[in-house]
Design an enzyme around this catalytic site. Structure first.
Site, mmCIF file in Angstrom:
data_model
loop_
_atom_site.group_PDB
_atom_site.id
_atom_site.type_symbol
_atom_site.label_atom_id
_atom_site.label_comp_id
_atom_site.label_asym_id
_atom_site.label_seq_id
_atom_site.Cartn_x
_atom_site.Cartn_y
_atom_site.Cartn_z
ATOM 1 N N CYS A 461 0.810 -1.223 0.000
ATOM 2 C CA CYS A 461 0.000 0.000 0.000
ATOM 3 C C CYS A 461 0.839 1.266 0.000
ATOM 4 C CB CYS A 461 -0.979 -0.012 1.170
ATOM 5 S SG CYS A 461 -0.200 0.005 2.811
ATOM 6 N N HIS A 512 -2.849 0.758 6.895
ATOM 7 C CA HIS A 512 -3.098 0.781 5.456
ATOM 8 C C HIS A 512 -3.240 2.225 5.008
ATOM 9 C CE1 HIS A 512 -4.273 -0.672 1.592
ATOM 10 N NE2 HIS A 512 -5.549 -0.323 1.675
ATOM 11 N N GLU A 524 -6.201 1.706 -4.312
ATOM 12 C CA GLU A 524 -5.312 1.126 -3.316
ATOM 13 C C GLU A 524 -4.528 -0.038 -3.896
ATOM 14 O OE1 GLU A 524 -7.442 -0.787 -0.144
ATOM 15 O OE2 GLU A 524 -8.708 -1.944 -1.504
#
Length: 551
Positions: A461, A512, A524
């Site tokens: 991420c 995240h 993402e």
């Protein structure tokens, strides 16, 4: 502009004056300590000191909803995100975080418990200021945005430190934090002659951090070492230094406590994915040079790191192999890693029971060779997705900075366009993969979920978001999600705009990160692993804030 002093920053020492019969002011006799009654938010243990490690005088001394008679407040070890403790008329200490005082810091009107710190001078902040552990931009951030633009900063003294925004002057606050003087309105371009010089600028010998879970303290930097002591989840652990040790839970960093024990840094809330710049490196941890590991099968020792080299010696299955270093070599049995023994021979790491599929974090490298040979089936390396690990490399990779030209809106447009382009490339999720240079293969350490992404090509991420801002706008936002969560400007989620970064967790403690593109959607890099891990999706989860890199 209306300014305010946050109640938790105000420190006053106000002697009471009495007027004698002849009109001469004298100090009055000290009155009895004031008592302020507050309500307990949860059941609170009474302790004999301002620390979660202090002895418990009485369990559940003040039940939820009951009155807590606070006589004074003081700083102690951090507990539940606050270092403020309340002393009651019963002579015990309770963490202020769970006392309903009406303030998130020092409560107005409540005296300090024997506070002898210097008087402070309240000076306006001209920008949001992080509070640091020592006077340097490389020092650990103790509190992000400790003082907001317009707040009155309680400065107690000044000192010379690292260069910051054109000045080497730093101000120390009554909270023990350091802020850059250039953004404090003292009225002077140099030292303020009305403020004293600080006696010392050295960082504390230890720093307190919260344990994310019950955490074993061990005598060595190995998870196989027996637990000497357990630090409860939520308690404050005093850390003196950090070092490289055995890989544990996706990190090879270990923290040494004031008890002389080692804990895995992964479960200590330092605010950094890597080393905490405010903590020194330990000098007393020993590497596993020469350490013995078990052979999983009869294993040939060779003079070079290729399977075609003749076997000089065979190590029997179950025997202990003593390893001095590790290196890349020819691809063998699913791994490029080879281990060098104390006999000076190389064995394939795949059949050595080291406890990890990748490099041992506390074992030195024999050389800087790159992987050689290819995986069965052709190619120059383990091909996954649209890339080859040998050519792309592993982990964070560098690349050229993109153009910094244009307005913020134009930069954001380029970033979103690049992100959308990456969704078409059939990339996998790869723990530790990606960086300023684009996608790469993952790192040898297992992901927090226990996956081995070493031969997967793509992004994780934060590698993805780092690449977007660097390649499309020339902006370095840092490698990890924790670092990125402290960048630029924090905004509430209710005011989120396209180009903002969304985080799961709190600043410095995130799991995240994703790029918001508007209309309730984001892009993402996330599991499941495969060929569509970089994707557009609706925003999910709970969010209280976002980070705006470009206003």
């Amino acid at each position: 502009m209306h300014t305010r002093i946050r109640t938790r920053l105000v420190r006053t020492l106000t002697p009471l004056l009495a007027i004698a019969a002849l009109g001469t002011p004298v100090l009055a006799a000290s009155p009895a300590a004031a008592v302020t009654n507050f309500t307990a938010k949860v059941a609170l243990n009474g302790r004999d000191g301002p620390s979660l490690n202090a002895n418990t005088v009485k369990v559940d001394m003040y039940l939820a909803g009951q009155t807590v008679p606070v006589s004074c407040q003081a700083k102690g070890e951090e507990a539940y995100g606050s270092a403020i403790w309340d002393k009651t008329t019963d002579g015990v200490w309770v963490p202020d975080f769970y006392v309903q005082t009406g303030s998130d810091g020092y409560a107005p009107g409540v005296p300090r418990c024997g506070d002898t710190s210097l008087d402070s001078t309240a000076l306006p902040a001209t920008a949001d200021l992080d509070g640091r552990q020592s006077p340097s931009l490389s020092a650990a951030v103790v509190e992000v945005n400790a003082y907001h633009n317009g707040d009155l900063v309680p400065v107690v003294c000044q000192a010379t430190g690292g260069s910051a925004y054109g000045s080497t002057i730093w101000d120390k606050t009554s909270d023990g934090l350091w802020v850059t003087d250039v953004y404090v309105k003292t009225g002077y371009s140099g030292f303020d002659p009305n403020l004293p010089k600080c006696a010392s600028t050295s960082a504390p010998s230890s720093a307190g951090y919260l344990a994310k879970t019950d955490l074993n303290g061990r005598a060595t930097t190995q998870v196989s070492a027996p637990a000497v002591k357990v630090y409860p989840g939520g308690s404050t652990i005093r850390i003196t230094c950090q070092a490289i040790g055995e890989n544990a839970y996706g990190s090879n960093i270990w923290d040494k406590t004031t008890d002389g024990l080692w804990v895995t840094d992964y479960y200590v809330k330092t605010g950094f994915d890597g080393f905490d710049p405010g903590l020194p490196r330990c000098t007393d941890n020993t590497s596993n040079s020469g350490s013995g590991y078990t052979a999983k099968t009869d294993l040939n020792g060779r003079a070079t790191k290729v399977l075609s080299a003749a076997a000089v010696k065979t190590y029997p299955s179950g025997s202990s192999i003593h390893i001095t270093c590790q290196a890349y070599g020819e691809y063998a049995y699913g791994s490029y890693i080879w281990d060098k023994t104390t006999d000076g021979l190389f064995v394939t790491d795949y059949y050595v029971q080291t406890g990890t599929d990748g490099f041992l974090s506390n074992m030195p490298r024999c050389d800087n060779d790159q992987p050689t040979g290819g995986a069965p089936g052709g190619g120059t390396g383990p091909t996954t997705g649209n890339g080859t690990c040998d050519t792309a490399g592993h982990g964070r990779i560098n690349g050229p900075a993109g153009s910094t030209a244009g307005t913020s809106a134009e930069k954001i447009s380029r970033i979103i366009a690049l992100a959308q382009q990456e969704t078409t490339k059939s990339l996998s999720y790869a723990w530790g993969g990606g960086g300023k240079g684009g996608p790469s293969c993952g790192i040898a350490s297992l992901s927090p979920g226990g996956y081995n992404d070493y031969n997967r090509y793509g992004f994780d991420c934060s590698g993805f978001t780092e690449y977007l801002f660097w390649a499309a706008a020339g902006r370095d936002i840092g490698e990890g999600s924790n670092t990125q969560s402290r960048q630029a400007t924090q905004v509430s989620y209710s005011s989120v705009k396209a180009g903002d970064l969304l985080f799961w967790g709190s600043p410095g403690n995130t799991d995240h990160v994703a790029l918001y593109i508007g209309n309730g959607q984001m892009i993402e890099a996330a599991p499941p692993r495969g060929t569509s891990s970089v994707h557009v999706t609706n925003v999910y989860g709970s969010h209280s804030y976002a980070i705006r890199i470009f206003s």
